[in-house]
Scaffold this motif. Structure first.
Motif, PDB file in Angstrom:
ATOM      1  N   MET A 122       0.822  -1.195   0.000  1.00 52.39           N
ATOM      2  CA  MET A 122       0.000   0.000   0.000  1.00 52.39           C
ATOM      3  C   MET A 122       0.869   1.263   0.000  1.00 52.39           C
ATOM      4  SD  MET A 122      -3.164   1.122   2.493  1.00 52.39           S
ATOM      5  CE  MET A 122      -4.035  -0.391   2.221  1.00 52.39           C
ATOM      6  N   LEU A 123       1.943   1.273   0.770  1.00 55.70           N
ATOM      7  CA  LEU A 123       2.806   2.449   0.842  1.00 55.70           C
ATOM      8  C   LEU A 123       3.389   2.789  -0.526  1.00 55.70           C
ATOM      9  CD1 LEU A 123       4.221   4.698   2.355  1.00 55.70           C
ATOM     10  CD2 LEU A 123       5.986   3.048   3.027  1.00 55.70           C
ATOM     11  N   GLU A 124       3.852   1.797  -1.245  1.00 53.94           N
ATOM     12  CA  GLU A 124       4.425   2.038  -2.570  1.00 53.94           C
ATOM     13  C   GLU A 124       3.390   2.645  -3.511  1.00 53.94           C
ATOM     14  OE1 GLU A 124       6.410  -0.477  -6.219  1.00 53.94           O
ATOM     15  OE2 GLU A 124       6.645  -1.245  -4.195  1.00 53.94           O
ATOM     16  N   THR A 125       2.153   2.178  -3.438  1.00 51.83           N
ATOM     17  CA  THR A 125       1.077   2.721  -4.270  1.00 51.83           C
ATOM     18  C   THR A 125       0.843   4.189  -3.953  1.00 51.83           C
ATOM     19  OG1 THR A 125       0.016   0.556  -4.418  1.00 51.83           O
ATOM     20  CG2 THR A 125      -1.354   2.465  -4.929  1.00 51.83           C
ATOM     21  N   VAL A 126       0.840   4.541  -2.665  1.00 47.64           N
ATOM     22  CA  VAL A 126       0.639   5.933  -2.254  1.00 47.64           C
ATOM     23  C   VAL A 126       1.796   6.807  -2.731  1.00 47.64           C
ATOM     24  CG1 VAL A 126       0.467   7.507  -0.285  1.00 47.64           C
ATOM     25  CG2 VAL A 126      -0.787   5.359  -0.255  1.00 47.64           C
ATOM     26  N   ILE A 127       3.011   6.358  -2.534  1.00 47.75           N
ATOM     27  CA  ILE A 127       4.181   7.123  -2.958  1.00 47.75           C
ATOM     28  C   ILE A 127       4.128   7.391  -4.462  1.00 47.75           C
ATOM     29  CG2 ILE A 127       6.690   6.994  -3.300  1.00 47.75           C
ATOM     30  CD1 ILE A 127       6.806   5.563  -0.544  1.00 47.75           C
ATOM     31  N   ASN A 128       3.858   6.370  -5.251  1.00 47.11           N
ATOM     32  CA  ASN A 128       3.779   6.542  -6.702  1.00 47.11           C
ATOM     33  C   ASN A 128       2.627   7.454  -7.100  1.00 47.11           C
ATOM     34  OD1 ASN A 128       6.035   4.962  -7.193  1.00 47.11           O
ATOM     35  ND2 ASN A 128       4.833   3.086  -7.371  1.00 47.11           N
ATOM     36  N   ALA A 129       1.494   7.336  -6.409  1.00 46.87           N
ATOM     37  CA  ALA A 129       0.340   8.184  -6.718  1.00 46.87           C
ATOM     38  C   ALA A 129       0.661   9.656  -6.440  1.00 46.87           C
ATOM     39  CB  ALA A 129      -0.870   7.731  -5.909  1.00 46.87           C
ATOM     40  N   ILE A 130       1.354   9.934  -5.351  1.00 52.00           N
ATOM     41  CA  ILE A 130       1.739  11.320  -5.050  1.00 52.00           C
ATOM     42  C   ILE A 130       2.692  11.837  -6.122  1.00 52.00           C
ATOM     43  CG2 ILE A 130       3.002  12.802  -3.436  1.00 52.00           C
ATOM     44  CD1 ILE A 130       1.873  10.946  -1.178  1.00 52.00           C
ATOM     45  N   ARG A 131       3.694  11.069  -6.442  1.00 51.11           N
ATOM     46  CA  ARG A 131       4.686  11.496  -7.449  1.00 51.11           C
ATOM     47  C   ARG A 131       4.069  11.721  -8.822  1.00 51.11           C
ATOM     48  NH1 ARG A 131       9.424   7.412  -5.446  1.00 51.11           N
ATOM     49  NH2 ARG A 131      10.245   8.798  -3.827  1.00 51.11           N
ATOM     50  N   GLU A 132       3.055  10.909  -9.147  1.00 57.90           N
ATOM     51  CA  GLU A 132       2.429  10.983 -10.465  1.00 57.90           C
ATOM     52  C   GLU A 132       1.119  11.769 -10.456  1.00 57.90           C
ATOM     53  OE1 GLU A 132       2.145   6.896 -11.684  1.00 57.90           O
ATOM     54  OE2 GLU A 132       4.291   6.576 -11.311  1.00 57.90           O
ATOM     55  N   ARG A 133       0.759  12.308  -9.278  1.00 59.26           N
ATOM     56  CA  ARG A 133      -0.488  13.064  -9.106  1.00 59.26           C
ATOM     57  C   ARG A 133      -1.695  12.270  -9.587  1.00 59.26           C
ATOM     58  NH1 ARG A 133       1.446  19.275 -10.333  1.00 59.26           N
ATOM     59  NH2 ARG A 133       3.054  19.257  -8.736  1.00 59.26           N
ATOM     60  N   SER A 134      -1.754  11.036  -9.133  1.00 61.59           N
ATOM     61  CA  SER A 134      -2.855  10.139  -9.496  1.00 61.59           C
ATOM     62  C   SER A 134      -3.885  10.093  -8.380  1.00 61.59           C
ATOM     63  CB  SER A 134      -2.329   8.718  -9.719  1.00 61.59           C
ATOM     64  OG  SER A 134      -1.447   8.677 -10.800  1.00 61.59           O
ATOM     65  N   MET A 135      -5.145  10.218  -8.752  1.00 63.92           N
ATOM     66  CA  MET A 135      -6.219  10.038  -7.773  1.00 63.92           C
ATOM     67  C   MET A 135      -6.297   8.569  -7.400  1.00 63.92           C
ATOM     68  SD  MET A 135      -9.343  12.356  -9.119  1.00 63.92           S
ATOM     69  CE  MET A 135      -9.094  14.002  -9.710  1.00 63.92           C
ATOM     70  N   VAL A 136      -6.733   8.296  -6.183  1.00 67.13           N
ATOM     71  CA  VAL A 136      -6.884   6.917  -5.734  1.00 67.13           C
ATOM     72  C   VAL A 136      -8.231   6.724  -5.053  1.00 67.13           C
ATOM     73  CG1 VAL A 136      -4.405   6.516  -5.456  1.00 67.13           C
ATOM     74  CG2 VAL A 136      -5.718   7.326  -3.526  1.00 67.13           C
ATOM     75  N   TYR A 137      -8.697   5.481  -5.101  1.00 67.58           N
ATOM     76  CA  TYR A 137      -9.847   5.068  -4.305  1.00 67.58           C
ATOM     77  C   TYR A 137      -9.304   4.477  -3.016  1.00 67.58           C
ATOM     78  CZ  TYR A 137     -12.999   5.640  -8.253  1.00 67.58           C
ATOM     79  OH  TYR A 137     -13.739   6.166  -9.289  1.00 67.58           O
ATOM     80  N   LEU A 138      -9.871   4.898  -1.910  1.00 72.51           N
ATOM     81  CA  LEU A 138      -9.443   4.445  -0.603  1.00 72.51           C
ATOM     82  C   LEU A 138     -10.655   3.896   0.141  1.00 72.51           C
ATOM     83  CD1 LEU A 138      -7.214   4.412   1.648  1.00 72.51           C
ATOM     84  CD2 LEU A 138      -8.081   6.670   2.321  1.00 72.51           C
TER      85      LEU A 138
END
Length: 98
Positions: free
Chosen positions: A1-17
């Protein structure tokens, strides 16, 4: 999960939580460690469930309480109004931030 969050922040990707009480659509802005060593994420919630009743706005999530987190297939332009780098809730350090 942490890796997904880090990549989403870097790539400015919205996520479903999936976070109590239900599913949320968020723009992650920062991830780091709180005073008890808990993994925290500062995000702007676009839509979805909310225990406070505020379906849209700034939220601080404890990631160990999240059931799932996944990319939403959408990007956001950049920091939302009111965002401040160096989140004070992350007293044991910020891992990555916008």
């Amino acid at each position: 999960m942490l890796e997904t969050v880090i990549n989403a922040i870097r790539e400015r990707s919205m996520v479903y939580l999936d976070y109590p009480p239900g599913m949320r659509l968020i723009e992650p802005h920062a991830v780091g460690y709180g005073g008890r060593g808990q993994l925290l994420m500062r995000a702007f919630q676009i839509d979805g469930a909310s225990s406070s009743g505020d379906r849209r706005g700034w939220k601080l999530f404890e990631l160990d309480r999240a059931a799932t987190l996944g990319r939403a297939g959408m990007v956001f332009d950049g920091p939302e109004a009111g965002y401040r780098r160096g989140d004070r809730a992350m007293t044991r350090g910020v891992i990555v931030e916008l």
